[in-house]
Structure formats: structure tokens, C-alpha cells
Write a protein that holds these residues in place. Structure first.
Motif, short mmCIF file in Angstrom:
data_model
loop_
_atom_site.label_atom_id
_atom_site.label_comp_id
_atom_site.label_asym_id
_atom_site.label_seq_id
_atom_site.Cartn_x
_atom_site.Cartn_y
_atom_site.Cartn_z
N ALA A 32 1.74 13.47 -4.09
CA ALA A 32 2.82 14.10 -3.33
C ALA A 32 3.02 15.50 -3.87
CB ALA A 32 4.11 13.29 -3.44
N TYR A 33 3.29 16.45 -2.97
CA TYR A 33 3.54 17.82 -3.39
C TYR A 33 4.95 18.23 -2.98
CZ TYR A 33 3.39 22.85 -3.95
OH TYR A 33 3.68 24.14 -4.34
N ASP A 34 5.69 18.82 -3.92
CA ASP A 34 7.04 19.29 -3.71
C ASP A 34 7.02 20.81 -3.63
OD1 ASP A 34 9.66 20.12 -3.88
OD2 ASP A 34 10.22 18.76 -5.50
N PRO A 35 7.10 21.39 -2.41
CA PRO A 35 7.02 22.85 -2.28
C PRO A 35 8.25 23.57 -2.82
CG PRO A 35 7.54 21.85 -0.16
CD PRO A 35 7.26 20.73 -1.10
N GLY A 50 0.52 -0.67 -12.10
CA GLY A 50 0.55 -1.04 -10.69
C GLY A 50 1.17 0.01 -9.81
N ALA A 51 1.91 0.96 -10.38
CA ALA A 51 2.57 2.01 -9.59
C ALA A 51 1.53 3.08 -9.26
CB ALA A 51 3.74 2.60 -10.36
N ARG A 52 0.86 2.93 -8.13
CA ARG A 52 -0.27 3.79 -7.77
C ARG A 52 -0.05 4.61 -6.51
NH1 ARG A 52 -2.60 1.19 -3.61
NH2 ARG A 52 -2.08 -1.01 -3.32
N THR A 53 0.89 4.21 -5.66
CA THR A 53 1.22 5.01 -4.48
C THR A 53 2.67 5.46 -4.59
OG1 THR A 53 1.87 3.04 -3.20
CG2 THR A 53 -0.43 3.77 -3.00
N LEU A 54 3.04 6.44 -3.76
CA LEU A 54 4.37 7.01 -3.93
C LEU A 54 4.88 7.63 -2.64
CD1 LEU A 54 4.13 10.43 -5.87
CD2 LEU A 54 2.32 9.45 -4.43
N ALA A 55 6.19 7.84 -2.60
CA ALA A 55 6.85 8.59 -1.54
C ALA A 55 7.78 9.58 -2.22
CB ALA A 55 7.62 7.65 -0.62
N MET A 56 8.15 10.63 -1.48
CA MET A 56 8.99 11.66 -2.09
C MET A 56 10.12 12.08 -1.17
SD MET A 56 7.99 15.43 -3.50
CE MET A 56 7.61 14.76 -5.11
N ASP A 57 11.28 12.24 -1.77
CA ASP A 57 12.45 12.84 -1.14
C ASP A 57 12.52 14.27 -1.67
OD1 ASP A 57 14.97 13.72 -0.36
OD2 ASP A 57 16.04 12.42 -1.77
N ILE A 58 11.99 15.22 -0.92
CA ILE A 58 11.90 16.60 -1.42
C ILE A 58 13.29 17.19 -1.64
CG2 ILE A 58 11.15 18.94 -0.85
CD1 ILE A 58 8.73 17.71 0.53
N LYS A 59 14.21 16.98 -0.71
CA LYS A 59 15.54 17.55 -0.85
C LYS A 59 16.25 17.03 -2.11
CE LYS A 59 19.94 18.17 1.58
NZ LYS A 59 20.71 17.87 2.82
N GLY A 60 16.16 15.73 -2.34
CA GLY A 60 16.84 15.13 -3.48
C GLY A 60 16.04 15.13 -4.76
N ASP A 113 0.85 -1.18 0.00
CA ASP A 113 0.00 0.00 0.00
C ASP A 113 0.89 1.24 0.00
OD1 ASP A 113 -2.25 1.54 -0.11
OD2 ASP A 113 -3.11 0.89 1.76
N TYR A 114 0.85 2.03 1.05
CA TYR A 114 1.59 3.29 1.06
C TYR A 114 3.10 3.09 1.20
CZ TYR A 114 -2.91 5.64 1.85
OH TYR A 114 -4.19 6.09 1.75
N ALA A 115 3.83 4.06 0.68
CA ALA A 115 5.28 4.15 0.87
C ALA A 115 5.58 5.50 1.50
CB ALA A 115 6.01 4.01 -0.46
N ASN A 116 6.64 5.56 2.31
CA ASN A 116 7.07 6.81 2.93
C ASN A 116 8.59 6.89 2.90
OD1 ASN A 116 4.84 8.57 4.26
ND2 ASN A 116 4.21 6.47 4.71
#
Length: 330
Positions: free
Chosen positions: A248-251, A287-297, A38-41
Motif C-alpha cells: 500500500a502506498y500513502d501519498p 500470517g499478516a501478508r495482505t493489507l488495506a489502508m485508510d489514507i486520511k486516518g 486474501d485481500y482486504a480493502n
């Protein structure tokens, strides 16, 4: 082919290749064990991605490109997220209606806290410091004190709850999937203070908050709706792929990312001066439906696997040995 034509063809190839390299694309793949997800972080302290799986949490170490397939136990895990400065990890367990807290270094169990039915996404409200667990089947939010690891309240919302976003000032916005709504929750009052109807949106799941513009981005079936957080007015409706789940939002870059599992695409949406537009559609994988984000990178991580052909109306089966974490970047 004349020399002039050959040179022109080479120039077109170089330009197209350069444009592709400049945009977002899959830059790496890390293999993982079989099973649902399910979710990734993203865990910035340890530079790893935590993926909630059916029986365990996977920890993908991005420095070593290795995976710990059993970092922490789970009972149909929905979310695994770093908390308390990365010293602990929270796991929501849908099969047991509990939230478990584990040591971030070892994965050892610290304690378990009862939740409502079907705990799904979770989020920390910065103003109160409380953890909010969205109970998908129960239609409630469980409030947990992170210092004492105890449940300190429940907020009745109703419906099937999905992902949530916070404005950092005490309001939490929760997608209510079966009602096509965003429920606005005042954490201090412990009640729903408003409901935003999402016209043209079916089954909202992922949601993110753009604080600079005061906007919410919600993923629906085939569209992303951009909504004014203070009024609920739909500002823009962006066509995306089918089977969207996370957002995911990248500010830093003022971009929202919406993966679509059925289409195998990642929509990149630019938000500037209060308006949104689709700027790129990235080929990912079905199948790639959830995501996580590394904002700095500037990296995006998407868990997925390969599927066998569909048979009738049945859900296609995952091909054994194909689970992987896609890494998207520039």
C-alpha cells in the motif's frame, strides 16, 4: 543502584518508550470468524474494512468495533472492494470464475459477471471507468463496464496474474508472479505494451503506484523493488521480511507499507525525491501478508490468525478461534 544510575536508567526507558509510541505499532485487534482470507480493502464511506474470505465477505465496522461475518456471499473470495462511490461492493470469486456485485448497505446480490479462470485482484481504471479483474489462473484481464455490469473485453497477458496498480491515465501495471515481471497494459488499446523484468525479484505479488515520483513498488520474496513506471528501470531494492504479499502506498505521508506474513513484520518505506529507503520495521504477526489502508486516518489493516507449529513440509494449520484484524497506526 545509585540515584544517578537510577535516574539515567529511567531516562533511557522514557526515551525508548516515547520512540516506540511515536512509531507505527499495532494499536488494536478485532476478532473475526475462522477460515482462509486474501485481500482486504478499506471502505471510506462506511468506515469499515472488507475482507474476502472463503465463503463470505467479512465487514469490520471500525466505529462500533463489530464484525458482520456474512456481509456478502463468496466462493473462495479473493477481493472485496467498494466501487461506484461506495454504493456497491465488488467480490471476485475464484472457485466460480465470476465477479459479483452487491449492495453496499445490505450485501444483497445485484448481479454476477463471468470472468477468466481464477479471478483475483481487481482495480478501476479512472480514465476509462472500467473495472479490470486480474485472472490469476487464466492469465487474462476481464474488462467490466460498471454502469451496465457487463464484460466488454478481455486482455491477454499470460502467466499467473497477481495485484495491479494504475497511473490514472489509462495504464495499468500488473505483477506476473511466475515470470517475475510487471506487464504494462494500455487499457484503451486493450493490449500489453511493455514488460518490465524484475531482476532479483522472485514471485512479485503486491504492487502500488507513487504518482508524485512516477514509481512502482512491487513486493517480492524478501525484497521490495522500486521501479520507474515509464522505463521499468529498478531504482531501489529494499530488503523486507519473508512472505510478502500486499503493498500500500500513502501519498500524503510518502510512505509505502509492505507486510511479510512469514516474518510477521510490516516494512515502512519512505520515498522522497525519487529514492526509497527503509525507515521502520513494525512487529505485526505471522500470517499478516495482505493489507488495506485508510489514507486520511493513517491506519493500516492486516488480516491474520495464529498458527500451530509446522509438521514437516506441510503448511502450518491455523488455530481455531484466532482470526483477527490487526490495526496499525501511531
Amino acid at each position: 543502584m545509585t540515584k544517578a544510575i537510577a535516574v539515567a536508567a529511567l531516562a533511557v526507558w522514557v526515551l525508548s518508550t516515547s520512540a516506540q509510541a511515536a512509531g507505527y505499532h499495532v494499536i488494536d485487534r478485532l476478532a473475526g470468524p475462522d477460515g482462509g482470507w486474501d485481500y482486504a480493502n478499506y471502505d471510506a464511506k462506511h468506515d469499515r474494512v472488507l475482507v474476502a474470505r472463503g465463503a463470505a465477505v467479512n465487514a469490520f465496522d471500525l466505529k462500533t468495533r463489530s464484525v458482520n461475518p456474512t456481509f456478502a456471499p463468496a466462493a473462495w473470495g479473493h477481493a472485496a472492494m467498494p466501487i461506484k462511490g461506495g454504493t456497491e461492493v465488488l467480490v471476485t470469486n475464484g472457485a466460480k470464475a465470476i465477479a459479483t456485485f452487491v449492495d453496499a448497505e445490505t450485501g444483497a446480490l445485484i448481479t454476477s459477471v463471468p470472468t477468466g479462470a481464477g479471478p483475483d485482484d481487481a482495480i478501476v481504471d479512472p480514465k476509462s471507468g472500467l473495472l479490470l479483474v486480474m485472472n490469476h489462473a487464466g492469465g487474462t484481464i476481464t474488462l467490466i463496464d460498471l454502469n451496465t455490469h457487463t464484460a466488454v473485453g478481455t486482455i491477454a497477458v499470460g502467466g499467473t496474474l497477481e495485484a495491479a496498480a494504475t497511473d490514472g491515465k489509462g495504464k495499468v501495471f500488473v505483477n506476473v508472479e511466475d515470470k517475475n515481471q510487471i506487464a504494462v497494459v494500455d487499457v484503451a488499446k486493450r493490449e500489453v505494451i511493455n514488460r518490465y523484468e524484475l531482476a532479483g525479484c522472485e514471485g512479485p505479488t503486491g504492487i502500488a503506484y507513487d504518482g508524485a515520483d512516477g514509481l512502482l513498488i512491487s513486493s517480492c520474496d524478501g525484497v521490495a523493488e522500486v521501479v520507474a513506471a515509464d522505463t521499468g528501470k529498478v531504482v531501489d531494492q529494499i530488503k523486507i521480511g519473508e512472505g510478502a504479499d500486499g503493498v500500500a502506498y500513502d501519498p500524503v505521508r510518502q510512505l509505502a507499507f509492505v507486510p511479510a506474513g512469514k516474518s510477521g513484520t510490516l516494512s515502512v518505506i519512505s520515498i522522497t525525491k525519487g529514492r526509497a529507503k527503509l525507515v521502520e520495521t513494525v512487529a505485526t504477526q505471522r500470517g499478516a501478508r495482505t493489507l488495506a489502508m485508510d489514507i486520511k486516518g493513517g491506519r493500516i489493516f492486516l488480516p491474520t490468525a495464529k498458527y500451530a507449529p509446522s509438521v514437516g513440509a506441510a503448511r502450518p494449520a491455523v488455530i481455531p478461534g484466532t482470526f483477527e484484524l490487526l490495526i496499525v497506526g501511531k
